[in-house]
Write an enzyme that holds these catalytic residues in place. Structure first.
Site, short mmCIF file in Angstrom:
data_model
loop_
_atom_site.label_atom_id
_atom_site.label_comp_id
_atom_site.label_asym_id
_atom_site.label_seq_id
_atom_site.Cartn_x
_atom_site.Cartn_y
_atom_site.Cartn_z
N ASP A 1 39.18 4.89 53.52
CA ASP A 1 37.85 4.37 53.21
C ASP A 1 37.85 3.71 51.83
OD1 ASP A 1 38.04 6.68 51.72
OD2 ASP A 1 36.15 7.55 52.41
N SER A 2 39.01 3.74 51.14
CA SER A 2 39.17 2.92 49.93
C SER A 2 38.91 1.45 50.25
CB SER A 2 40.58 3.09 49.37
OG SER A 2 41.55 2.92 50.37
N ASP B 1 40.44 7.17 58.16
CA ASP B 1 39.57 8.04 57.37
C ASP B 1 38.21 8.21 58.03
OD1 ASP B 1 40.45 9.27 55.04
OD2 ASP B 1 40.23 7.46 53.83
N LYS C 1 41.52 11.50 59.07
CA LYS C 1 41.64 12.24 57.81
C LYS C 1 40.23 12.52 57.30
CE LYS C 1 43.04 10.22 53.76
NZ LYS C 1 41.84 10.39 52.93
N GLU D 1 37.98 14.71 53.99
CA GLU D 1 38.10 15.27 52.65
C GLU D 1 37.53 16.70 52.58
OE1 GLU D 1 36.35 12.63 49.77
OE2 GLU D 1 37.69 10.97 50.33
N GLU E 1 45.33 14.47 45.92
CA GLU E 1 45.02 13.31 45.07
C GLU E 1 44.69 13.76 43.65
OE1 GLU E 1 42.26 10.44 46.66
OE2 GLU E 1 42.24 9.30 44.78
#
Ligand code: KIV
Length: 310
Positions: free
Chosen positions: A48-49, A87, A117, A119, A186
């Protein structure tokens, strides 16, 4: 021609078992996925960057499930062999595992990716467990989790105090126990990332987490110099593609303005008799083209002959 066998989550886990460092790279579109696949990168992350490096937002928070599906599909089309992870964006699973399961199912079905993925450690473990039970492979992500940037108050290294470090170890263990097949670490100090890697069975994939993780992930724009707004300390420039792009676009504009582009080699050809007939139909700008039908019939009856345009 038979297509290459795609990398699976089991292959990824075997890489850790055999001590083979795992390379993961972000990709958001078809051409980048092709380049990375051809370079032998085994895991492509549709991160999602993309909200920051492709869409120009100042965080990943505005990214939607639709954005992820749109880019995920392009990456899956571009990668023949790499395992594609997509993501789950902010808001797609924080409301509970039911939301997470519904959105993860959509992402898997509509993109054709191999896993998702999400978080968070302990706070996301229940969701991870439900997704895994439903047959959706999940990669975890702890340490600096960019979707919580507003809660963290910035992009800073995590786990530096003993209390925070213990929390991160517990987070990693909770994800592994919930069934995550790998965990992104991260912005975590090198020594702590090393400890986590030794304490969980699943591969750890670091970004700003030092060399002792099972693998490394980077944002493709950072390693190729394509994102000039910010250069993270953990990123190394492996190419100056941004500079090459800037020079190429400037050269294009200069060539158009100088009249040197397009040249004959970049132009197309047509039938010389057709050209001649068209000149007869439209000898001047004022011509009303009323004779066009007659001349066109004459052209259709005549044998073809190719020549260059002027
Ligand atoms: O979105 C992303 O690119 C990521 C990486 C930083 C791991 O989550």
């Amino acid at each position: 021609m038979a297509s290459a066998k795609r990398v699976t989550v089991t292959d990824i886990q075997h890489m850790k078992e055999h001590g083979k460092p795992i390379t993961m790279l972000t990709a958001y579109d078809y051409p980048t996925a092709k380049f990375a696949d051809e370079a032998g990168v085994p895991i492509l992350l549709v991160g999602d960057s993309l909200g920051m490096v492709v869409l120009g937002y100042d965080s990943t928070v505005p990214v939607t499930v639709e954005d992820m599906i749109h880019h995920g599909k392009a990456v899956v089309r571009g990668a023949q062999r790499a395992h594609v992870v997509v993501d789950m964006p902010f808001g797609s699973y924080q409301g509970g595992w039911q939301d997470g399961l519904r959105n993860a199912t959509r992402i898997m079905q509509e993109t054709g990716c191999g896993s998702v993925k999400l978080e968070g450690g302990i706070r996301s473990a229940e969701t991870v467990q439900h997704l895994v039970e439903a047959g959706i492979p999940v990669m975890g992500h702890i340490g600096l989790t960019p979707q919580s940037v507003n809660a963290f108050g910035g992009f800073s290294v995590q786990g530096k105090t003993p209390r925070d470090a213990v929390h991160l170890i517990r987070d990693a263990k909770a994800l592994a126990e919930a069934g995550a097949y790998a965990i992104v670490l991260e912005l975590v100090p090198t020594a702590l990332a090393h400890m986590i890697t030794q304490r969980v069975d699943v591969p750890t994939i670091g970004i700003g987490a030092g060399p002792f993780c099972s693998g490394q992930v980077q944002v493709v724009h950072d390693i190729l110099g394509l994102y000039s707004d910010f250069k993270p300390k953990h990123a190394r420039r492996f190419a100056e593609a941004g500079q090459a792009v800037q020079e190429g676009i400037t050269a294009y504009r200069e060539a158009v303005e100088a009249g040197s582009f397009p040249a004959a080699a970049e132009s197309f050809y047509m039938d010389e008799r057709a050209l001649d007939l068209i000149r007869r139909m439209a000898p001047s700008a004022e011509q009303d083209m009323s004779q066009a039908e007659v001349v066109l019939r004459e052209l259709e009856d005549a044998p073809q002959q190719q020549t260059r345009t002027e």
